[in-house]
Scaffold this motif. Structure first.
Motif, PDB file in Angstrom:
ATOM      1  N   GLU B  25       2.479  -7.196   3.380  1.00  0.00           N
ATOM      2  CA  GLU B  25       1.882  -8.367   4.024  1.00  0.00           C
ATOM      3  C   GLU B  25       2.200  -8.339   5.512  1.00  0.00           C
ATOM      4  O   GLU B  25       3.302  -7.946   5.889  1.00  0.00           O
ATOM      5  N   PRO B  26       1.263  -8.792   6.345  1.00  0.00           N
ATOM      6  CA  PRO B  26       1.580  -8.871   7.769  1.00  0.00           C
ATOM      7  C   PRO B  26       2.535 -10.022   8.038  1.00  0.00           C
ATOM      8  O   PRO B  26       2.406 -11.098   7.447  1.00  0.00           O
ATOM      9  N   GLU B  27       3.522  -9.769   8.876  1.00  0.00           N
ATOM     10  CA  GLU B  27       4.434 -10.847   9.265  1.00  0.00           C
ATOM     11  C   GLU B  27       3.950 -11.418  10.590  1.00  0.00           C
ATOM     12  O   GLU B  27       3.921 -12.621  10.779  1.00  0.00           O
ATOM     13  N   ASP B  28       3.566 -10.533  11.483  1.00  0.00           N
ATOM     14  CA  ASP B  28       2.849 -10.933  12.690  1.00  0.00           C
ATOM     15  C   ASP B  28       1.950  -9.774  13.066  1.00  0.00           C
ATOM     16  O   ASP B  28       1.755  -8.845  12.276  1.00  0.00           O
ATOM     17  N   GLU B  29       1.441  -9.815  14.265  1.00  0.00           N
ATOM     18  CA  GLU B  29       0.416  -8.847  14.704  1.00  0.00           C
ATOM     19  C   GLU B  29       0.878  -7.399  14.512  1.00  0.00           C
ATOM     20  O   GLU B  29       0.076  -6.525  14.215  1.00  0.00           O
ATOM     21  N   ARG B  30       2.161  -7.160  14.691  1.00  0.00           N
ATOM     22  CA  ARG B  30       2.660  -5.787  14.708  1.00  0.00           C
ATOM     23  C   ARG B  30       3.811  -5.557  13.736  1.00  0.00           C
ATOM     24  O   ARG B  30       4.550  -4.587  13.865  1.00  0.00           O
ATOM     25  N   THR B  31       4.001  -6.452  12.790  1.00  0.00           N
ATOM     26  CA  THR B  31       5.120  -6.313  11.868  1.00  0.00           C
ATOM     27  C   THR B  31       4.619  -6.529  10.451  1.00  0.00           C
ATOM     28  O   THR B  31       3.817  -7.430  10.191  1.00  0.00           O
ATOM     29  N   ARG B  47       1.931  -0.019  13.118  1.00  0.00           N
ATOM     30  CA  ARG B  47       0.624  -0.314  12.534  1.00  0.00           C
ATOM     31  C   ARG B  47       0.382   0.602  11.345  1.00  0.00           C
ATOM     32  O   ARG B  47       1.009   1.659  11.213  1.00  0.00           O
ATOM     33  N   ILE B  48      -0.515   0.191  10.488  1.00  0.00           N
ATOM     34  CA  ILE B  48      -0.862   1.027   9.348  1.00  0.00           C
ATOM     35  C   ILE B  48      -1.743   2.163   9.847  1.00  0.00           C
ATOM     36  O   ILE B  48      -2.751   1.931  10.518  1.00  0.00           O
ATOM     37  N   LYS B  49      -1.335   3.362   9.542  1.00  0.00           N
ATOM     38  CA  LYS B  49      -2.109   4.546   9.939  1.00  0.00           C
ATOM     39  C   LYS B  49      -3.105   4.893   8.837  1.00  0.00           C
ATOM     40  O   LYS B  49      -4.269   5.163   9.084  1.00  0.00           O
ATOM     41  N   SER B  50      -2.628   4.899   7.595  1.00  0.00           N
ATOM     42  CA  SER B  50      -3.528   5.096   6.455  1.00  0.00           C
ATOM     43  C   SER B  50      -2.784   4.782   5.164  1.00  0.00           C
ATOM     44  O   SER B  50      -1.558   4.805   5.109  1.00  0.00           O
ATOM     45  N   MET B  51      -3.561   4.484   4.150  1.00  0.00           N
ATOM     46  CA  MET B  51      -3.001   4.276   2.817  1.00  0.00           C
ATOM     47  C   MET B  51      -3.804   5.121   1.853  1.00  0.00           C
ATOM     48  O   MET B  51      -5.031   5.142   1.927  1.00  0.00           O
ATOM     49  N   ASN B  52      -3.115   5.801   0.989  1.00  0.00           N
ATOM     50  CA  ASN B  52      -3.785   6.587  -0.027  1.00  0.00           C
ATOM     51  C   ASN B  52      -3.210   6.159  -1.370  1.00  0.00           C
ATOM     52  O   ASN B  52      -2.121   6.569  -1.765  1.00  0.00           O
ATOM     53  N   LEU B  53      -3.931   5.289  -2.032  1.00  0.00           N
ATOM     54  CA  LEU B  53      -3.372   4.644  -3.229  1.00  0.00           C
ATOM     55  C   LEU B  53      -3.248   5.611  -4.395  1.00  0.00           C
ATOM     56  O   LEU B  53      -2.285   5.550  -5.160  1.00  0.00           O
ATOM     57  N   VAL B  54      -4.228   6.504  -4.533  1.00  0.00           N
ATOM     58  CA  VAL B  54      -4.181   7.447  -5.660  1.00  0.00           C
ATOM     59  C   VAL B  54      -2.968   8.371  -5.511  1.00  0.00           C
ATOM     60  O   VAL B  54      -2.333   8.741  -6.500  1.00  0.00           O
ATOM     61  N   ASN B  55      -2.637   8.700  -4.257  1.00  0.00           N
ATOM     62  CA  ASN B  55      -1.455   9.537  -4.004  1.00  0.00           C
ATOM     63  C   ASN B  55      -0.182   8.720  -3.759  1.00  0.00           C
ATOM     64  O   ASN B  55       0.859   9.303  -3.442  1.00  0.00           O
ATOM     65  N   HIS B  56      -0.298   7.391  -3.869  1.00  0.00           N
ATOM     66  CA  HIS B  56       0.879   6.520  -3.749  1.00  0.00           C
ATOM     67  C   HIS B  56       1.568   6.633  -2.389  1.00  0.00           C
ATOM     68  O   HIS B  56       2.801   6.626  -2.312  1.00  0.00           O
ATOM     69  N   LYS B  57       0.790   6.736  -1.334  1.00  0.00           N
ATOM     70  CA  LYS B  57       1.404   6.881  -0.013  1.00  0.00           C
ATOM     71  C   LYS B  57       0.826   5.882   0.981  1.00  0.00           C
ATOM     72  O   LYS B  57      -0.385   5.678   1.047  1.00  0.00           O
ATOM     73  N   ILE B  58       1.705   5.288   1.751  1.00  0.00           N
ATOM     74  CA  ILE B  58       1.325   4.386   2.831  1.00  0.00           C
ATOM     75  C   ILE B  58       1.998   4.908   4.092  1.00  0.00           C
ATOM     76  O   ILE B  58       3.202   5.129   4.101  1.00  0.00           O
TER      77      ILE B  58
END
Lengths: 64, 64
Positions: B25-31, B47-58
Protein backbone atom coordinates in the motif's frame (compact mmCIF):
# COMPACT_ATOMS: atom_id res chain seq x y z
CA UNK A 1 -0.85 -19.53 -10.76
CA UNK A 2 -0.54 -16.33 -8.82
CA UNK A 3 -2.02 -13.77 -11.13
CA UNK A 4 -4.46 -11.25 -9.68
CA UNK A 5 -7.53 -9.35 -10.74
CA UNK A 6 -7.25 -5.58 -11.14
CA UNK A 7 -10.07 -3.32 -10.00
CA UNK A 8 -10.73 0.37 -10.26
CA UNK A 9 -12.29 1.91 -7.16
CA UNK A 10 -14.84 4.39 -8.42
CA UNK A 11 -17.38 6.09 -6.23
CA UNK A 12 -17.10 3.33 -3.63
CA UNK A 13 -17.57 0.51 -6.12
CA UNK A 14 -15.04 -2.06 -7.36
CA UNK A 15 -15.05 -2.05 -11.14
CA UNK A 16 -13.20 -5.02 -12.65
CA UNK A 17 -10.51 -3.74 -15.00
CA UNK A 18 -8.73 -6.93 -15.94
CA UNK A 19 -8.55 -10.55 -14.85
CA UNK A 20 -5.45 -12.69 -14.52
CA UNK A 21 -2.89 -9.90 -14.40
CA UNK A 22 0.71 -11.08 -14.32
CA UNK A 23 2.85 -7.96 -14.82
CA UNK A 24 2.27 -4.42 -13.55
CA UNK A 25 4.68 -1.69 -14.62
CA UNK A 26 4.55 2.09 -14.50
CA UNK A 27 4.26 3.72 -17.89
CA UNK A 28 4.57 7.20 -16.50
CA UNK A 29 3.89 8.97 -13.24
CA UNK A 30 0.16 8.28 -13.33
CA UNK A 31 -0.27 5.42 -15.79
CA UNK A 32 0.22 1.71 -15.26
CA UNK A 33 0.65 -1.01 -17.84
CA UNK A 34 -1.02 -4.34 -17.00
CA UNK A 35 -0.08 -7.51 -18.83
CA UNK A 36 -2.23 -10.59 -18.44
CA UNK A 37 -1.07 -14.19 -18.33
CA UNK A 38 -2.07 -14.57 -21.99
CA UNK A 39 -0.13 -11.48 -23.06
CA UNK A 40 -3.18 -9.23 -23.21
CA UNK A 41 -2.46 -5.63 -22.22
CA UNK A 42 -4.28 -2.77 -20.68
CA UNK A 43 -3.31 0.71 -19.53
CA UNK A 44 -4.75 2.17 -16.35
CA UNK A 45 -4.68 5.82 -15.43
CA UNK A 46 -4.65 6.39 -11.69
CA UNK A 47 -2.70 5.31 -8.67
CA UNK A 48 -2.34 2.05 -6.82
CA UNK A 49 -4.59 2.09 -3.77
CA UNK A 50 -3.59 -1.33 -2.45
CA UNK A 51 -2.56 -4.79 -3.50
CA UNK A 52 -3.44 -7.94 -1.69
CA UNK A 53 -1.49 -10.76 -3.27
CA UNK A 54 -2.85 -13.58 -1.14
CA UNK A 55 -6.38 -12.54 -2.12
CA UNK A 56 -5.30 -11.90 -5.74
CA UNK A 57 -6.58 -8.35 -5.80
CA UNK A 58 -5.07 -5.10 -7.02
CA UNK A 59 -6.96 -1.88 -6.49
CA UNK A 60 -6.42 1.28 -8.47
CA UNK A 61 -8.11 4.59 -7.84
CA UNK A 62 -8.48 7.61 -10.04
CA UNK A 63 -6.47 10.66 -9.12
CA UNK A 64 -8.28 13.07 -6.88
CA UNK B 1 -0.02 -19.00 -1.40
CA UNK B 2 0.58 -16.15 -3.73
CA UNK B 3 2.78 -13.85 -1.75
CA UNK B 4 5.83 -12.37 -3.46
CA UNK B 5 9.34 -11.33 -2.60
CA UNK B 6 10.19 -7.63 -2.70
CA UNK B 7 13.52 -6.47 -4.07
CA UNK B 8 15.24 -3.12 -4.29
CA UNK B 9 17.13 -2.54 -7.53
CA UNK B 10 20.31 -0.77 -6.56
CA UNK B 11 23.21 -0.19 -8.91
CA UNK B 12 22.09 -3.05 -11.11
CA UNK B 13 21.75 -5.53 -8.26
CA UNK B 14 18.61 -7.07 -6.75
CA UNK B 15 18.68 -6.57 -3.00
CA UNK B 16 16.07 -8.63 -1.15
CA UNK B 17 13.91 -6.33 0.96
CA UNK B 18 11.31 -8.70 2.28
CA UNK B 19 10.06 -12.21 1.66
CA UNK B 20 6.45 -13.39 1.54
CA UNK B 21 4.82 -10.01 1.00
CA UNK B 22 1.04 -10.09 1.02
CA UNK B 23 -0.08 -6.44 1.06
CA UNK B 24 1.47 -3.43 -0.66
CA UNK B 25 0.00 0.00 0.00
CA UNK B 26 1.22 3.53 -0.63
CA UNK B 27 2.04 5.43 2.54
CA UNK B 28 2.73 8.64 0.68
CA UNK B 29 3.84 9.69 -2.79
CA UNK B 30 7.20 7.95 -2.50
CA UNK B 31 6.82 5.44 0.31
CA UNK B 32 5.26 2.00 0.28
CA UNK B 33 4.12 -0.12 3.18
CA UNK B 34 4.72 -3.85 2.83
CA UNK B 35 2.92 -6.34 5.04
CA UNK B 36 4.06 -9.94 5.08
CA UNK B 37 1.91 -13.02 5.43
CA UNK B 38 2.81 -13.21 9.12
CA UNK B 39 1.91 -9.58 9.75
CA UNK B 40 5.46 -8.30 9.65
CA UNK B 41 5.83 -4.81 8.20
CA UNK B 42 8.36 -2.83 6.32
CA UNK B 43 8.43 0.59 4.70
CA UNK B 44 10.18 1.13 1.40
CA UNK B 45 11.16 4.50 -0.01
CA UNK B 46 11.21 4.54 -3.79
CA UNK B 47 8.98 3.69 -6.68
CA UNK B 48 7.65 0.46 -8.08
CA UNK B 49 9.75 -0.56 -11.06
CA UNK B 50 7.77 -3.68 -11.94
CA UNK B 51 5.78 -6.51 -10.46
CA UNK B 52 5.67 -10.00 -11.84
CA UNK B 53 3.03 -11.90 -9.94
CA UNK B 54 3.45 -15.26 -11.66
CA UNK B 55 7.15 -15.15 -10.74
CA UNK B 56 6.38 -13.77 -7.26
CA UNK B 57 8.65 -10.76 -7.65
CA UNK B 58 8.17 -7.08 -6.90
CA UNK B 59 10.91 -4.65 -7.81
CA UNK B 60 11.34 -1.24 -6.27
CA UNK B 61 13.92 1.32 -7.30
CA UNK B 62 15.19 4.35 -5.49
CA UNK B 63 14.15 7.71 -6.85
CA UNK B 64 16.54 9.16 -9.38
Amino acid sequence: MCEANAYLLKEGREELLMESVDVIEPEDERTWRLVGIFGDRKTVRGRIKSMNLVNHKIFFEEDA
